[in-house]
Design an enzyme around this catalytic site. Structure first.
Site, PDB file in Angstrom:
ATOM      1  N   ASP A  19       0.778  -1.243   0.000  1.00 51.76           N
ATOM      2  CA  ASP A  19       0.000   0.000   0.000  1.00 51.76           C
ATOM      3  C   ASP A  19       0.811   1.295   0.000  1.00 51.76           C
ATOM      4  O   ASP A  19       0.448   2.259   0.678  1.00 51.76           O
ATOM      5  CB  ASP A  19      -0.955   0.028   1.208  1.00 51.76           C
ATOM      6  N   LYS A  79      -7.411  -4.046  -2.532  1.00 55.93           N
ATOM      7  CA  LYS A  79      -7.993  -4.616  -1.328  1.00 55.93           C
ATOM      8  C   LYS A  79      -8.729  -3.542  -0.542  1.00 55.93           C
ATOM      9  O   LYS A  79      -8.475  -2.343  -0.706  1.00 55.93           O
ATOM     10  CB  LYS A  79      -6.924  -5.274  -0.459  1.00 55.93           C
ATOM     11  N   CYS A 112      -2.273  -2.422   8.243  1.00 53.46           N
ATOM     12  CA  CYS A 112      -2.098  -3.461   7.223  1.00 53.46           C
ATOM     13  C   CYS A 112      -0.855  -4.327   7.453  1.00 53.46           C
ATOM     14  O   CYS A 112      -0.880  -5.530   7.208  1.00 53.46           O
ATOM     15  CB  CYS A 112      -2.074  -2.826   5.840  1.00 53.46           C
TER      16      CYS A 112
END
Length: 198
Positions: A19, A79, A112
């Site tokens: 990310d 996601k 995450c």
């Protein structure tokens, strides 16, 4: 993986890049340096034949992966979960022969990175979190998350340590290429506060 000393190997490893997206750029502590270190790890993975996997959290809202990571030729798995281990990523890991070691970098450490680490550890994968290639909006969240993940059994390491452990020997056929990635030491990303508390 109880009892493992955490020796990294190019065999059975995967590099997970979590990310590192445009909208995070202004808000993540040490973002530029974190991405720079992750980019070196990605370059090394290409040299050493370690497969990389890239995810993006809700890219429609948070934008694409930043270009300086150097991952533009790789598919990025979308996601909304905090874990990287979506069904698509699990399928990719199975296709790679279910790697037993994961080298993990990206953001955010308490979200995450943490959820991915827990899922990997529960599935029997050894996790190596590259401390100078993960970050959060808050340095407090980053450092406490690293401490928490260490308690759970993840290994904490640094960019340079990963590069050297993967080649093991100056006679390694790829050492000269990896050495080029080590010409400049990794920048200080504010981790000394964490180690003074250990």
């Amino acid at each position: 993986m109880s009892g493992s000393i955490g020796r990294l190997s190019t065999e059975g490893s995967v590099l997970l890049l979590c990310d590192m997206q445009e909208k995070f750029r202004p808000n993540i502590f040490q973002f530029t340096n974190i991405v720079s270190n992750a980019a070196r790890l990605l370059q090394a993975s290409r040299v050493l034949g370690i497969p990389p996997i890239v995810t993006e959290q809700y890219p429609r809202g948070l934008g694409p992966t930043v270009p300086e990571l150097g991952a533009g030729d790789l598919p990025a798995y979308d996601k909304t979960k905090f874990t990287m281990l979506t069904e698509e990523v699990k399928e990719e890991l199975r296709a790679l022969g279910s790697p037993k070691q994961a080298i993990l970098c990206g953001i955010e450490t308490q979200a995450c990175i943490a959820c991915t680490t827990f899922d990997l550890l529960e599935s029997g994968v050894e996790v190596h979190i590259v401390a100078d290639a993960v970050s959060s909006r808050s340095q407090t969240d980053r450092l406490f998350a690293l401490s928490r993940l260490r308690q759970s059994g993840a290994f904490l390491t640094t960019t340079e340590a990963v590069l050297l452990q993967l080649v093991q020997d100056a006679k390694h056929p790829c050492f000269k290429e990896i050495q080029k990635l080590l010409v400049h030491p990794s920048p200080d990303t504010g981790l000394l506060a964490f180690f003074s508390s250990l």
